[in-house]
Design a protein around this motif. Structure first.
Motif, PDB file in Angstrom:
ATOM      1  N   ALA A   1       0.867  -1.190   0.000  1.00 52.67           N
ATOM      2  CA  ALA A   1       0.000   0.000   0.000  1.00 52.67           C
ATOM      3  C   ALA A   1       0.895   1.228   0.000  1.00 52.67           C
ATOM      4  O   ALA A   1       1.840   1.322   0.790  1.00 52.67           O
ATOM      5  N   ILE A   2       0.623   2.158  -0.909  1.00 56.80           N
ATOM      6  CA  ILE A   2       1.465   3.357  -1.048  1.00 56.80           C
ATOM      7  C   ILE A   2       0.593   4.607  -0.936  1.00 56.80           C
ATOM      8  O   ILE A   2      -0.524   4.643  -1.474  1.00 56.80           O
ATOM      9  N   VAL A   3       1.131   5.602  -0.253  1.00 54.10           N
ATOM     10  CA  VAL A   3       0.456   6.898  -0.196  1.00 54.10           C
ATOM     11  C   VAL A   3       1.355   7.931  -0.877  1.00 54.10           C
ATOM     12  O   VAL A   3       2.555   7.983  -0.604  1.00 54.10           O
ATOM     13  N   LEU A   4       0.763   8.708  -1.774  1.00 48.09           N
ATOM     14  CA  LEU A   4       1.509   9.807  -2.399  1.00 48.09           C
ATOM     15  C   LEU A   4       0.947  11.122  -1.898  1.00 48.09           C
ATOM     16  O   LEU A   4      -0.266  11.340  -1.955  1.00 48.09           O
ATOM     17  N   LYS A   5       1.841  11.996  -1.409  1.00 47.16           N
ATOM     18  CA  LYS A   5       1.394  13.321  -0.964  1.00 47.16           C
ATOM     19  C   LYS A   5       2.026  14.358  -1.885  1.00 47.16           C
ATOM     20  O   LYS A   5       3.245  14.354  -2.069  1.00 47.16           O
ATOM     21  N   GLY A   6       1.214  15.242  -2.431  1.00 52.35           N
ATOM     22  CA  GLY A   6       1.743  16.274  -3.339  1.00 52.35           C
ATOM     23  C   GLY A   6       1.149  16.099  -4.719  1.00 52.35           C
ATOM     24  O   GLY A   6       0.559  15.056  -5.028  1.00 52.35           O
ATOM     25  N   LYS A   7       1.355  17.125  -5.559  1.00 46.91           N
ATOM     26  CA  LYS A   7       0.702  17.093  -6.872  1.00 46.91           C
ATOM     27  C   LYS A   7       1.493  16.262  -7.874  1.00 46.91           C
ATOM     28  O   LYS A   7       2.711  16.364  -7.940  1.00 46.91           O
ATOM     29  N   THR A   8       0.763  15.454  -8.631  1.00 45.14           N
ATOM     30  CA  THR A   8       1.422  14.644  -9.659  1.00 45.14           C
ATOM     31  C   THR A   8       0.801  14.966 -11.023  1.00 45.14           C
ATOM     32  O   THR A   8      -0.381  15.300 -11.105  1.00 45.14           O
ATOM     33  N   GLU A   9       1.613  14.836 -12.081  1.00 41.95           N
ATOM     34  CA  GLU A   9       1.086  14.994 -13.448  1.00 41.95           C
ATOM     35  C   GLU A   9       0.158  13.826 -13.732  1.00 41.95           C
ATOM     36  O   GLU A   9      -0.877  13.970 -14.357  1.00 41.95           O
ATOM     37  N   PHE A  10       0.622  12.628 -13.312  1.00 39.73           N
ATOM     38  CA  PHE A  10      -0.203  11.426 -13.429  1.00 39.73           C
ATOM     39  C   PHE A  10       0.257  10.434 -12.374  1.00 39.73           C
ATOM     40  O   PHE A  10       1.389  10.526 -11.878  1.00 39.73           O
TER      41      PHE A  10
END
Ligand code: ATP
Length: 441
Positions: A84-93
């Motif tokens: 399980a992964i959490v991404l914080k911040g804006k991504t292009e995709f």
């Protein structure tokens, strides 16, 4: 066969006006989370693995640790077991891919490991592997992966980077090698401990093929010597990353690399034509293997390539963002003290050359540079270990580092340079590169 467990559950949340976007992903076995950080200056995306096990281009992630990636970074988090992964911040995709060539890459690693084991038991040299293919097929990424897997098994392979356009050793426009003793850092790649770098000065081998081939031969000689002097490195072999120029003269550069390094294996990414040509032209003891490219590899435009070169040079002087832990020095150098040369006079037609001399020979000669502002400002200068411009060996001598000229004052006879080391510059030769860098830090 594997069962795809996937649930790519994506939640975008604007965090009560904080503007922070949080996305959560659950990956099943053999799946990959691919994302690109927004290219805006200062933008950072943090990735945290909350459950399971995962790796980034062959380096294992630590559960609960936050990994930060700067603007424009393209990443893939792969898991053999699920996570399980959490991404914080804006991504292009950001998306989860179920189809990846990772099992084939793992098999390629296993085959190399068998060769290393045999080499070790017989006291011979381990596999020397060249990774070739057109632009943007994941050559650097596959090199990093294979090296990481080898290091995780206790091997000490030599990483050779011949990609003068997007190389990761030293700055672009060099060819280099380094012994790898620990896996690459997820955020900042391999630690650059005592890298060996030779100055080429251009971002494509096409700009000076005789010089490129000369440096490849020199580097190969040095790598072979180092292998002979280190038993562990000898059995571990080398992984060679090449540039994406594969047609006509570019193809001949690849065959020259194979010959100079005495490669045992060539891994061809993505292009069947190149695979067929190499299978036809290589001697039978060289194994030529075809591997598919990953669907995640992102194609880069000319301006993106230019930008990523710029980023690499900025990192050389200031360190990796966001921490940027290096503090370069800015100081003046007397022009009368600086011995500045460029490598390669324009090619002369064979018919105009003295008897017994080849037209190509002028391409590897040193030419003195008259210091003027247009010729020098914003250019990178390589600080060579060579001291004598009259010696033939000067072009084949490795470099100590790079400085960037930020100003030239002809009236006062001085130039100002940005340098990783404090003043003074060593009293050695300086080689002018075609690379421009605007220091706007
Ligand atoms: N599976 C993947 N998912 C997402 N991004 C990836 C993946 N593999 C590679 N990339 C990204 O794609 C970009 C291009 O990959 P890479 O530099 O390995 O290609 P290359 O063939 O070496 O390019 P060049 O032709 O410039 O030498 C890199 O930014 C890399 O981080």
């Amino acid at each position: 066969m594997h069962t795809i467990l996937i649930m790519a559950d994506e939640k975008a949340d604007d965090g009560a006006g904080s503007g922070e976007q949080i996305q959560e992903f659950k990956l099943g076995p053999d799946e990959e989370l691919r994302f690109e950080v927004e290219g805006i200056k200062g933008q950072v995306t943090t990735a945290i693995m909350q459950e399971g096990m995962a790796e980034v281009f062959g380096t294992e992630m630590v559960r609960g640790r936050e990994y930060q990636f700067g603007p424009g970074t393209k990443m893939a988090i792969f898991t053999y077991h699920g996570c399980a992964i959490v991404l914080k911040g804006k991504t292009e995709f950001a998306y989860v891919a179920k189809e990846t060539p990772m099992i084939m890459y793992l098999n390629a690693h296993a085959a190399l490991e068998t060769m290393r084991r045999t080499a070790e038991s017989e006291g011979k040299r381990g596999p020397i592997v060249a990774i070739v293919g057109p632009q943007d097929v994941g050559k650097s990424t596959l090199s990093r992966l294979l090296i990481n897997y080898a290091v995780r098994l206790g091997r000490r392979p030599i990483y050779v980077d011949l990609d003068v356009g997007q190389g990761s050793i030293s700055v672009p426009s060099t060819v280099g090698a380094m012994l790898i003793e620990r896996p690459a850092s997820i955020e900042s790649g391999f630690i650059q401990q005592a890298p060996l770098a030779y100055f080429f000065g251009h971002t494509s081998p096409q700009a000076n093929i005789p010089l490129y081939n000369l440096l490849v031969s020199k580097l190969a000689e040095t790598v072979h010597e180092r292998m002979e002097s280190n038993r562990k490195a000898k059995a571990s072999g080398a992984i060679i990353n090449t540039c994406g120029w594969v047609k006509a003269e570019g193809y001949r550069c690849i065959t020259h690399i194979a010959q100079a390094f005495e490669v045992d294996v060539i891994m061809v990414l993505d292009q069947e034509r190149l695979y067929n040509e190499l299978s036809r032209d290589m001697p039978p003891f060289v194994k030529v293997v075809f591997l598919p490219k990953s669907g995640g590899v992102v194609e880069r435009s000319g301006s993106q390539r230019h930008e990523s070169r710029d980023t690499r040079i900025r990192e050389y002087f200031y360190g990796k963002p966001p921490a940027q832990t290096f503090h370069p020095h800015s100081f003046q150098v007397k022009l009368s003290d600086a011995k500045i040369f460029k490598i390669g006079a324009p090619a002369v037609p064979q018919s105009c050359m003295p008897l017994g001399m080849k037209g190509d020979e002028t391409r590897t000669k040193l030419v003195a540079v008259t210091p003027t502002a247009p010729a020098l400002v914003h250019r990178l200068l390589a600080v060579s270990f060579a001291t004598d411009e009259t010696q033939d060996e000067a072009t084949k001598t490795n470099v100590a580092g790079f400085v960037c000229v930020t100003d030239v004052d002809l009236e006062k006879g001085r130039m100002t340079v940005l340098s990783p080391q404090p003043s003074p510059l060593p009293k050695t030769l300086l080689f002018l590169s075609e690379i421009q860098f605007m220091d706007n830090q």
